[in-house]
Design an enzyme around this catalytic site. Structure first.
Site, PDB file in Angstrom:
ATOM      1  CB  SER A 124       0.923  -7.556 -36.533  1.00 18.64           C
ATOM      2  OG  SER A 124      -0.388  -7.926 -36.848  1.00 18.64           O
ATOM      3  CE1 TYR A 149      -0.904  -3.392 -32.572  1.00 22.20           C
ATOM      4  CE2 TYR A 149      -1.962  -4.532 -34.392  1.00 22.20           C
ATOM      5  CZ  TYR A 149      -1.076  -4.531 -33.336  1.00 22.20           C
ATOM      6  OH  TYR A 149      -0.354  -5.667 -33.057  1.00 22.20           O
ATOM      7  CE  LYS A 153       2.734  -4.018 -33.379  1.00 24.72           C
ATOM      8  NZ  LYS A 153       3.782  -4.133 -32.372  1.00 24.72           N
TER       9      LYS A 153
HETATM   10  P1  NAD Z   1       0.351  -6.993 -23.999  1.00 22.22           P
HETATM   11  O1  NAD Z   1      -0.427  -5.732 -23.933  1.00 22.22           O
HETATM   12  O2  NAD Z   1      -0.075  -8.134 -23.142  1.00 22.22           O
HETATM   13  O3  NAD Z   1       1.896  -6.685 -23.722  1.00 22.22           O
HETATM   14  C1  NAD Z   1       2.501  -5.465 -24.022  1.00 22.22           C
HETATM   15  C2  NAD Z   1       3.294  -5.025 -22.828  1.00 22.22           C
HETATM   16  O4  NAD Z   1       3.949  -3.786 -23.133  1.00 22.22           O
HETATM   17  C3  NAD Z   1       2.433  -4.776 -21.582  1.00 22.22           C
HETATM   18  O5  NAD Z   1       2.977  -5.444 -20.468  1.00 22.22           O
HETATM   19  C4  NAD Z   1       2.464  -3.265 -21.394  1.00 22.22           C
HETATM   20  O6  NAD Z   1       2.362  -2.897 -20.035  1.00 22.22           O
HETATM   21  C5  NAD Z   1       3.803  -2.907 -22.014  1.00 22.22           C
HETATM   22  N1  NAD Z   1       3.884  -1.537 -22.539  1.00 22.22           N
HETATM   23  C6  NAD Z   1       2.988  -0.906 -23.320  1.00 22.22           C
HETATM   24  N2  NAD Z   1       3.407   0.342 -23.603  1.00 22.22           N
HETATM   25  C7  NAD Z   1       4.613   0.501 -22.982  1.00 22.22           C
HETATM   26  C8  NAD Z   1       5.547   1.555 -22.908  1.00 22.22           C
HETATM   27  N3  NAD Z   1       5.328   2.751 -23.495  1.00 22.22           N
HETATM   28  N4  NAD Z   1       6.685   1.355 -22.208  1.00 22.22           N
HETATM   29  C9  NAD Z   1       6.918   0.174 -21.571  1.00 22.22           C
HETATM   30  N5  NAD Z   1       6.058  -0.861 -21.609  1.00 22.22           N
HETATM   31  C10 NAD Z   1       4.921  -0.698 -22.310  1.00 22.22           C
HETATM   32  O7  NAD Z   1       0.362  -7.444 -25.539  1.00 22.22           O
HETATM   33  P2  NAD Z   1       0.869  -8.795 -26.216  1.00 22.22           P
HETATM   34  O8  NAD Z   1      -0.306  -9.506 -26.760  1.00 22.22           O
HETATM   35  O9  NAD Z   1       1.792  -9.494 -25.303  1.00 22.22           O
HETATM   36  O10 NAD Z   1       1.647  -8.182 -27.443  1.00 22.22           O
HETATM   37  C11 NAD Z   1       3.060  -7.945 -27.433  1.00 22.22           C
HETATM   38  C12 NAD Z   1       3.473  -7.325 -28.747  1.00 22.22           C
HETATM   39  O11 NAD Z   1       3.094  -8.203 -29.811  1.00 22.22           O
HETATM   40  C13 NAD Z   1       2.808  -5.986 -29.051  1.00 22.22           C
HETATM   41  O12 NAD Z   1       3.757  -5.155 -29.670  1.00 22.22           O
HETATM   42  C14 NAD Z   1       1.697  -6.354 -30.008  1.00 22.22           C
HETATM   43  O13 NAD Z   1       1.362  -5.291 -30.868  1.00 22.22           O
HETATM   44  C15 NAD Z   1       2.341  -7.494 -30.789  1.00 22.22           C
HETATM   45  N6  NAD Z   1       1.359  -8.389 -31.414  1.00 22.22           N
HETATM   46  C16 NAD Z   1       0.409  -8.992 -30.627  1.00 22.22           C
HETATM   47  C17 NAD Z   1      -0.536  -9.832 -31.226  1.00 22.22           C
HETATM   48  C18 NAD Z   1      -1.612 -10.493 -30.408  1.00 22.22           C
HETATM   49  O14 NAD Z   1      -2.577 -11.009 -30.987  1.00 22.22           O
HETATM   50  N7  NAD Z   1      -1.508 -10.539 -29.071  1.00 22.22           N
HETATM   51  C19 NAD Z   1      -0.500 -10.071 -32.611  1.00 22.22           C
HETATM   52  C20 NAD Z   1       0.492  -9.438 -33.372  1.00 22.22           C
HETATM   53  C21 NAD Z   1       1.421  -8.606 -32.751  1.00 22.22           C
HETATM   54  N1  UFG Z   2     -14.259 -12.022 -32.742  1.00 19.20           N
HETATM   55  C1  UFG Z   2     -15.584 -12.187 -32.409  1.00 19.20           C
HETATM   56  N2  UFG Z   2     -15.998 -11.764 -31.183  1.00 19.20           N
HETATM   57  C2  UFG Z   2     -15.153 -11.189 -30.274  1.00 19.20           C
HETATM   58  C3  UFG Z   2     -13.781 -11.030 -30.628  1.00 19.20           C
HETATM   59  C4  UFG Z   2     -13.374 -11.451 -31.878  1.00 19.20           C
HETATM   60  O1  UFG Z   2     -16.379 -12.691 -33.195  1.00 19.20           O
HETATM   61  O2  UFG Z   2     -15.608 -10.803 -29.184  1.00 19.20           O
HETATM   62  C5  UFG Z   2     -13.793 -12.489 -34.046  1.00 19.20           C
HETATM   63  C6  UFG Z   2     -13.248 -11.360 -34.904  1.00 19.20           C
HETATM   64  O3  UFG Z   2     -14.283 -10.736 -35.616  1.00 19.20           O
HETATM   65  C7  UFG Z   2     -12.269 -12.118 -35.791  1.00 19.20           C
HETATM   66  C8  UFG Z   2     -11.782 -13.272 -34.913  1.00 19.20           C
HETATM   67  O4  UFG Z   2     -12.731 -13.380 -33.852  1.00 19.20           O
HETATM   68  O5  UFG Z   2     -12.981 -12.660 -36.844  1.00 19.20           O
HETATM   69  C9  UFG Z   2     -10.400 -13.021 -34.322  1.00 19.20           C
HETATM   70  O6  UFG Z   2     -10.414 -11.742 -33.699  1.00 19.20           O
HETATM   71  P1  UFG Z   2      -9.255 -11.250 -32.731  1.00 19.20           P
HETATM   72  O7  UFG Z   2      -9.626  -9.876 -32.270  1.00 19.20           O
HETATM   73  O8  UFG Z   2      -8.987 -12.278 -31.699  1.00 19.20           O
HETATM   74  O9  UFG Z   2      -7.985 -11.225 -33.680  1.00 19.20           O
HETATM   75  P2  UFG Z   2      -7.672 -10.372 -34.997  1.00 19.20           P
HETATM   76  O10 UFG Z   2      -7.393 -11.361 -36.087  1.00 19.20           O
HETATM   77  O11 UFG Z   2      -8.702  -9.369 -35.263  1.00 19.20           O
HETATM   78  O12 UFG Z   2      -6.354  -9.596 -34.598  1.00 19.20           O
HETATM   79  C10 UFG Z   2      -5.274 -10.200 -33.861  1.00 19.20           C
HETATM   80  C11 UFG Z   2      -4.588  -9.143 -33.011  1.00 19.20           C
HETATM   81  C12 UFG Z   2      -3.898  -8.116 -33.857  1.00 19.20           C
HETATM   82  C13 UFG Z   2      -2.986  -8.784 -34.862  1.00 19.20           C
HETATM   83  C14 UFG Z   2      -3.716  -9.848 -35.624  1.00 19.20           C
HETATM   84  C15 UFG Z   2      -2.721 -10.590 -36.470  1.00 19.20           C
HETATM   85  O13 UFG Z   2      -5.549  -8.498 -32.164  1.00 19.20           O
HETATM   86  O14 UFG Z   2      -3.104  -7.310 -33.029  1.00 19.20           O
HETATM   87  O15 UFG Z   2      -4.344 -10.767 -34.741  1.00 19.20           O
HETATM   88  O16 UFG Z   2      -3.241 -11.733 -36.949  1.00 19.20           O
HETATM   89  F1  UFG Z   2      -2.508  -7.876 -35.719  1.00 19.20           F
END
Ligand code: NAD
Ligand code: UFG
Length: 337
Positions: A124, A149, A153
């Site tokens: 991330s 979190y 990572k």
């Molecule tokens: P998500 O929650 O939709 O997907 C994660 C999946 O992992 C889910 O299906 C959940 O059921 C499964 N899971 C969780 N714990 C588990 C375990 N112990 N064993 C087996 N399965 C398990 O999340 P996502 O948005 O698809 O994110 C995927 C990955 O990308 C995560 O590692 C997250 O930290 C990383 N990531 C996401 C974002 C974002 O903004 N969505 C940004 C940066 C990194």
């Molecule tokens: N925000 C709002 N209202 C909401 C939700 C979010 O104003 O209800 C704002 C937040 O304050 C932030 C922006 O929208 O300014 C984006 O927020 P997100 O929660 O969508 O995303 P973040 O940038 O906080 O974090 C996301 C993922 C993390 C990841 C990160 C990497 O949740 O897991 O992006 O860029 F690490």
């Protein structure tokens, strides 16, 4: 190649499974379904006409992993499984270190025992920390993290770096995602968070569809053009393609790190206005206090992924919004309709 996709029933994992299948790979998904949906995989099977076996199990369960590696000829692993809610990680740090750090540790042990040493990991942008200059570039060191979190990572990145140093046969790709949004253009799979959405886009989409009354904008007094926070939103299909392209990098042992983002910053207010314009829906909002731990603005320098993987984010903001809205409006209750 046969790819094990941990967390393949979740948001990014499910979209990546589609693109892997389209690229001709075979896939097996391991997911405990704590935040994913088996229905997503059934829909992918209908969409692609290909089978997506699901092993319902936990990435911390060594016996389940050993059985999976015996049953399938896995050649590489894409590791999405993890917990990702920043606020929850502050309240429940042990759960986050257990799933994210211990989960990766157990997975790597099982991989080593099975002779599989090719891994793509979901990292991330948060690992750059609050003091890094923007745009974030991979040559910057990992910074201090502000919640469990983010720390989990950074710890996994270190664990994988040490593992690859100790055994140079490993190929590890760390993909640092910026802010993925959007959905498959068919509208049949998308983001379906359990409970109240933490992230901006699913929150806006649920307001638009009438599940939530209004959006709270967390702070309008940041030093940005309109006072709201700026992020680098990228289409989840572009992010999924990045994983397919990263598989090529696994042919070369080593540790490879890439930012996956567009390089463009979009403010929260820009996002609300763009959503209204693209979908014709109005998004009532109020300005609320800042959310703890939020940074004012960051976006990616994604030149390295372009140079070395040939990857680029092609889909623009309007397409991200239109695809999100198709998914949300056709599936107002997500997979539970
Ligand atoms: P998500 O929650 O939709 O997907 C994660 C999946 O992992 C889910 O299906 C959940 O059921 C499964 N899971 C969780 N714990 C588990 C375990 N112990 N064993 C087996 N399965 C398990 O999340 P996502 O948005 O698809 O994110 C995927 C990955 O990308 C995560 O590692 C997250 O930290 C990383 N990531 C996401 C974002 C974002 O903004 N969505 C940004 C940066 C990194
Ligand atoms: N925000 C709002 N209202 C909401 C939700 C979010 O104003 O209800 C704002 C937040 O304050 C932030 C922006 O929208 O300014 C984006 O927020 P997100 O929660 O969508 O995303 P973040 O940038 O906080 O974090 C996301 C993922 C993390 C990841 C990160 C990497 O949740 O897991 O992006 O860029 F690490």
């Amino acid at each position: 190649m046969t790819i094990l996709v941990t967390g393949g029933a979740g948001f990014i994992g499910s979209h990546t499974v589609v693109q892997l299948l389209e690229a001709g790979h075979a896939v097996v998904v391991l997911d405990n379904l704590c935040n994913g949906a088996a229905e997503a995989l059934r829909r992918i099977e209908r969409l692609t006409g290909k089978s997506v076996p699901l092993v319902k199990g936990d990435v911390r369960d060594r016996k389940a992993l050993d059985a999976l590696f015996r049953a399938y000829h896995v050649e590489a692993v894409i590791h999405f499984a993890g917990l990702k809610a920043v606020g929850e990680s502050v309240r429940e740090p042990l759960a986050y270190y257990d799933t994210n750090v211990n989960g990766t540790l157990v997975l790597c042990q099982a991989m080593a025992a099975a002779g599989v040493r090719r891994l793509v990991f979901s990292s991330s942008a948060t690992v750059y920390g609050p003091d890094a200059p923007v745009p974030y570039v991979e040559t910057l060191p990992r910074g201090r993290t502000s919640n469990p979190y983010g720390t989990s990572k950074a710890m996994v990145e270190q664990l994988l770096t040490d593992l690859q140093l100790a055994d140079p046969h490993w190929s590890v790709v760390l993909l640092r995602y910026f802010n993925p949004i959007g959905a498959h253009p068919s509208g049949v799979i998308g983001e379906d968070p359990q409970g109240l959405p933490n992230n901006l886009m699913p929150f806006i989409a649920q307001v638009a569809v009438g599940r939530l009354p209004e959006l709270a904008i967390f702070g309008d007094d940041y030093s940005t053009t309109d006072g709201t926070c700026v992020r680098d939103y990228l289409h989840v299909m572009d992010l999924a393609d990045g994983h397919v392209q990263a598989l090529g990098r696994l042919e070369t042992p080593g540790l490879h790190v890439y930012n996956l983002g567009t390089g463009c910053g979009v403010s929260v207010l820009d996002m609300v206005r763009s959503f209204e314009r693209v979908t014709g829906q109005s998004i009532p909002y109020r300005v609320a206090p800042r959310r703890e731990g939020d940074l004012a603005a960051f976006w990616a320098d994604a030149a390295k992924a372009h140079r070395e993987l040939g990857w680029q984010a092609f889909r623009g903001l309007d397409e991200m919004i239109a695809d999100t809205w198709r998914w949300q409006s056709e599936n107002p209750q997500g997979y539970r309709r």
